[in-house]
Structure formats: C-alpha cells, structure tokens
Design an enzyme around this catalytic site. Structure first.
Site, short mmCIF file in Angstrom:
data_model
loop_
_atom_site.label_atom_id
_atom_site.label_comp_id
_atom_site.label_asym_id
_atom_site.label_seq_id
_atom_site.Cartn_x
_atom_site.Cartn_y
_atom_site.Cartn_z
CG ASP A 112 -18.46 28.46 48.32
OD1 ASP A 112 -19.19 28.29 49.31
OD2 ASP A 112 -17.83 29.52 48.12
CG ASP A 150 -17.98 31.81 40.64
OD1 ASP A 150 -17.15 32.22 39.80
OD2 ASP A 150 -18.86 32.52 41.14
#
Length: 310
Positions: free
Chosen positions: A239, A256
C-alpha cells in the site's frame, strides 16, 4: 483509459479511500485518548499515568536501542493523537521512569475494535498468510466476530514481524530505514517515534514536501534501495504511497506495514508490488524527476527478480 484496461487490483481499489492516504494529522495538544483496558496496567492514583506494559508484551529485536526505556518501574503518559484512520489510530506516548531523566517517546498504533473496523480490503492482502488451526481459518473466512478479531491481530502481528525483520536487515549493510518495533500486545503496536523528541513534532510525510531537484533525486535513490531491500526479503509494501514515507533529517523512513505482502506466497504479490512502484513513481515524476529514471515497468521487473519471482 477504460476500467477494463486496468489491472484487476487497480480496478478493485479505484474510488476507495485508503487508510494510508488519509491526510496526516499533527499532534493535537490536549486531546487525550484512553489506552486499552488492562487490569494490570491500571492508572496510578497519584498521577493518572499507566504503568509500562513492557513486561507482558512481545519485544522487538535485540539488542534494544539505548534510547528505549525498558525498566518495569516506568510509566506511560498519553500525550495526544498523531494520526487518525479508518482502521487504526496512532497516539503519542512518553514512557519514563519517575524521578529520573530516563524517558522516550513512542508512537502507539491501536487497531480499532473489530466491530468498528473496515475489512473490505483485507482479503487480497491476507492471501498467503495462514494460521494452523482450521477453526481460525474458517472464522476469518466467514468474518465472524472471532474471525474479525483474528484478522485484527494478524494486521498488528504482520506489521510487527515485518518491521522486526527489516530493522535487523537495516542494522547490517543493507540500506532501509524503518521505525524500531518496540513491543506488541494484542492489537496494540508500540513503535519508535520518528520526529523531534523535544517538541513531539512528527517527521513530515513525503507527500507534504516539495523537494528541490537534488533532494528529489536523493530521495528517489533512497526509495529504490529500500524497495530492493524489501524485495530481497520477499516483501512488497502492499500500500505504498507518499503518505507512508517519512523524511527525517534527510533520511527516507518506510512506515505503515500492516498489509505487507509476501511476493512469492501471495498470488497477487507481483501485482501489489507493481502498484507500489506505479504510485510512488508517479509522485516523483510529477515533482520533476525525469520519467526515464522512474520507469515503473523496468523497476517492478528488477524488484521481482530480486524477490526470486520469474
């Protein structure tokens, strides 16, 4: 370009907002949030702070960094919210030993209660991840309450494991910077705070910057090297975007990683990797990097070869 000309993964995600694409929110002074309920970590009646949860957590790689406070007498003080998202919030916590100068700042990522999290986008990422017992697999596939709790735990555990491995790799000769994974407790992940330890101001995200030509080239070179290290470890970020790359003192820091993808075990791994390259490459070209230096097809092919995917 028509939708049927797009790769399947891109069609599925087009028009959907993503957690990592939320606009970052800087520390909100005075906004406090209660940590997860924990009978062993009840607030100190004198200060309201909570005792450190270090003793009953899974710890990050050894040797632990010198700055990390591991004393059992330490207390955790909630300072505010660094970032909110659809699936997790990131809080700023100071862990310190009372009556000493021993303290450190931690970024604490807390995944939302299973009943309040969105699981519309997890199926593709979770391919290739398996738990041993068939009951857990069935519950996760059926999205029962127990299954959602299992999935939430998988997000946190996957991020912790990936950060631990990448931290150890980065401590060697390979060049990749990630926050040190301090500890894992259920669906709460404590990480090194990347920013100014004096003010509590987080390092800016790449998306917030407008680098000049020289800095842009240097950041791109750092990113390519980080992607190579990820690929050699068998990973695609899954992502990647300018919102989950920090720039701290000139160093690009990858953050993340709950949706980290096993490029080999996940049938969609190469597609996730190619999308990562397209997204970040587009940002760099839009900021002035020559397009030939950010050829997404060439870079994705190189990374797949690094990962051992032919």
């Amino acid at each position: 370009m028509r939708d049927h000309d797009l790769p399947a993964l891109e069609r599925r995600t087009r028009g959907k907002s993503r957690f990592d694409d939320d606009e970052p929110q800087f520390l909100k002074r005075g906004r406090h949030s209660e940590p997860p309920a924990d009978p062993d970590g009840a607030p100190d009646p004198d200060t309201g702070d909570r005792w450190s949860s270090w003793d009953d957590a899974v710890h990050g790689p050894q040797p632990h960094p010198d700055w990390l406070v591991t004393e059992l007498a330490a207390k955790d003080t909630e300072l505010g919210v660094l970032k909110t998202g659809k699936e997790a919030d990131v809080h700023l916590v100071r862990r310190g030993v009372p009556d000493t100068d021993r303290s450190c700042l931690l970024a604490v990522k807390r995944y939302r209660d299973p009943e309040h999290r969105l699981f519309h986008r997890d199926a593709g990422y979770l391919e290739g991840r398996r738990v041993r017992r068939s009951r857990e697999n069935r519950a996760m596939a059926g999205r029962t309450a127990f299954g959602r709790q299992m999935i939430a735990g998988q997000w946190a555990a996957a991020e912790f494991d990936a950060l631990a491995r990448l931290w150890e790799i980065g401590a060697g000769h390979d060049r990749i910077a990630v926050p040190y994974p301090v500890q894992l407790r259920g669906t709460e992940l404590m990480l090194e705070f990347v920013g100014d330890p004096e003010t509590g101001e987080a390092a800016p995200r790449l998306a917030q910057l407008r680098p000049g030509p020289g800095e842009l080239r240097d950041l791109w070179a750092q990113l390519v090297e980080a992607l190579r290290v990820l690929a050699r470890a068998g990973y695609a970020h899954g992502d990647l975007s300018p919102y989950n790359l920090l720039v701290h003192r000139g160093r690009l820091v990858v953050i993340d990683l709950p949706q980290v993808v096993d490029v080999v075990a996940n049938p969609q791994g190469p597609e996730f990797l190619a999308r990562d390259v397209r997204v970040v490459g587009t940002w760099f070209v839009a900021r002035g990097l020559p397009a030939e230096q950010a050829d997404p097809g060439a870079l994705a092919g190189e990374l797949l070869r690094e990962a051992g995917v032919r």
